[in-house]
Design an enzyme around this catalytic site. Structure first.
Site, PDB file in Angstrom:
ATOM      1  N   ASP A   1     -26.830 -42.649  -0.789  1.00  0.00           N
ATOM      2  CA  ASP A   1     -25.400 -42.938  -0.646  1.00  0.00           C
ATOM      3  C   ASP A   1     -24.718 -41.989   0.344  1.00  0.00           C
ATOM      4  OD1 ASP A   1     -23.097 -44.362  -1.318  1.00  0.00           O
ATOM      5  OD2 ASP A   1     -23.654 -44.453  -3.430  1.00  0.00           O
TER       6      ASP A   1
ATOM      7  N   ASP B   1     -18.518 -51.853  -1.344  1.00  0.00           N
ATOM      8  CA  ASP B   1     -19.070 -52.234  -2.656  1.00  0.00           C
ATOM      9  C   ASP B   1     -18.652 -53.640  -3.073  1.00  0.00           C
ATOM     10  OD1 ASP B   1     -19.894 -49.641  -2.605  1.00  0.00           O
ATOM     11  OD2 ASP B   1     -19.243 -49.183  -4.652  1.00  0.00           O
TER      12      ASP B   1
HETATM   13  C1  GLA Z   1     -21.303 -46.175  -4.177  1.00  0.00           C
HETATM   14  C2  GLA Z   1     -22.316 -47.254  -3.795  1.00  0.00           C
HETATM   15  C3  GLA Z   1     -22.578 -48.120  -5.015  1.00  0.00           C
HETATM   16  C4  GLA Z   1     -23.115 -47.277  -6.157  1.00  0.00           C
HETATM   17  C5  GLA Z   1     -22.124 -46.163  -6.472  1.00  0.00           C
HETATM   18  C6  GLA Z   1     -22.684 -45.168  -7.464  1.00  0.00           C
HETATM   19  O1  GLA Z   1     -20.047 -46.694  -4.470  1.00  0.00           O
HETATM   20  O2  GLA Z   1     -21.841 -48.009  -2.723  1.00  0.00           O
HETATM   21  O3  GLA Z   1     -23.522 -49.136  -4.682  1.00  0.00           O
HETATM   22  O4  GLA Z   1     -24.367 -46.747  -5.827  1.00  0.00           O
HETATM   23  O5  GLA Z   1     -21.774 -45.443  -5.302  1.00  0.00           O
HETATM   24  O6  GLA Z   1     -21.789 -44.129  -7.746  1.00  0.00           O
END
Ligand code: GLA
Length: 377
Positions: free
Chosen positions: A126, A183
């Protein structure tokens, strides 16, 4: 690692967020096999964020939270492997992960070794809390290099959400897939907006490094960590069809222990999976169609056996008609050829008899075809 087709599997985040445990992972592994998901191609089981303790140990290593994973991660990995699945985990290029657990910044090599020691086969990486002065491409290259040197073949799944023009540098890093979107949430608006934002990024998708449109929300029905309003089965089917036609990785995000028949039918449509996994991994073509508004989205993709996948997606809440000319598929009627279409949801087949094709679609519905090039008579 060279990955020749988009990775497929299951990831804990969409439904479970921080509520993950050894028990959940073992039960999910069992279901991936018993529900036939492994057999249809979903072979990675990935634990997302929130698996670690907030502090590293005295040797600076990441530590699994013993309340969630009392037997440690190697035991979980061994169990997942015993089912014929591959095991994935999560870390972050920043000081902290997005949920506030330790990230791998300046611990890239030690963490890669730790993951290798546990038997990890996939690392989602991430971008939260990353250094404001070191460019993302260096942070991802560091982990890419650490993984290449960790002694285990670990698929590198970059997750910088398309930020900082990720598409321009991601192939420098060794990533096999990269999040090309923000997301996903379990709403129709989210699916629609991710579909539109992908448009500019199709040229970057291809063998070895796939555009990841984010984990699937199919079957969540508003429950769980990213579950908001939820979607209908028609919307889930259209969402799945878009991800498959555009060649995204297919990572399931629902609770497969409680999957209903409609969800299972969507996730195990082998015709759609064959389109997603087509070995040519050709760039999708956005068809202009015969204009029916920006939410009537039409795509085609040439497949490795000469067939053409065609997807007609009605993203709007109104019934509409999708229309296109065969010229746009590089098949003008003057060629003497036409298309024999197989509807990949209803399994009906028919032949196109005109130089154009149209299909009425209910609100949020889609039609996806595998079209064979045939003589006109
Ligand atoms: C980010 C990523 C998500 C997930 C969260 C976990 O938002 O884009 O897919 O992995 O972190 O905290």
């Amino acid at each position: 690692m060279i990955k020749l087709t988009p990775p497929m599997g299951w990831n804990s985040w969409n439904t479970f967020g921080e509520n993950i445990s050894d028990k959940l992972i073992r039960e999910t592994a069992d279901c991936m096999v018993s529900q036939g998901l492994l057999e249809t191609g979903y072979n990675y089981l990935v634990i997302d964020d929130c698996w670690a303790l907030k502090e590293r140990d005295s040797k600076d290593r990441l530590v699994p939270n013993p309340e969630k994973f009392p037997d440690g991660m190697k035991a979980v990995a061994d169990y997942v492997h015993s089912k014929g699945l591959k095991f994935g985990m999560y870390s972050c290029a920043g000081n902290l992960t997005c949920a506030g657990y330790p990230g791998s910044y300046e611990h890239e090599f030690i963490d890669a070794e730790t993951f290798a020691g546990w038997g990890v086969d996939f690392l989602k990486y991430d971008y939260c809390y990353h250094s404001p002065i070191i460019a993302g491409k260096y942070l991802y290259r560091r982990m890419g290099l650490a993984l290449e040197n960790c002694g285990r073949d670990i698929l590198f799944s970059a997750c910088s959400w398309g930020a900082d023009e990720t598409q321009e540098w991601i192939k420098e890093t060794g990533a096999s897939m990269w999040r090309s979107t923000g997301d996903i949430f379990d709403t129709w608006e989210s699916v629609k907006s991710l579909t539109h934002t992908q448009e500019k990024l199709h040229p970057y998708n291809g063998v070895g490094c796939f555009n990841d449109m984010d984990m699937l929300i199919v079957g969540m029905y508003g429950k769980g960590n990213v579950g908001l309003a939820g979607c209908t089965d028609i919307q889930y089917r259209t969402h799945y069809s878009i991800w498959a036609l555009l060649g995204s990785p297919l990572m399931i995000g629902c609770d497969i222990r409680e999957m209903n028949d409609a969800t299972k039918k969507i996730l195990t449509n082998e015709d759609l999976i064959a389109v997603d996994q087509d070995p040519l991994c050709r760039q999708p073509v956005k068809l202009s169609g015969i204009w029916a508004g920006e939410d009537m989205v039409l795509y085609s993709r040439d497949l490795s056996n000469g067939d053409i996948a065609v997807g007609l997606f009605n993203l709007s809440g109104e019934k509409g008609v999708a229309r296109f000319n065969l010229d746009e598929l590089a098949l003008p009627f003057s060629t003497g050829k036409t298309l024999e279409m197989k509807d990949l949801w209803t399994k009906e087949t028919f032949r196109v008899t005109n130089s154009s094709f149209s299909k009425e679609l209910e609100a949020y519905d889609c039609a996806v075809y595998r079209a064979k090039v045939v003589d006109q008579n």
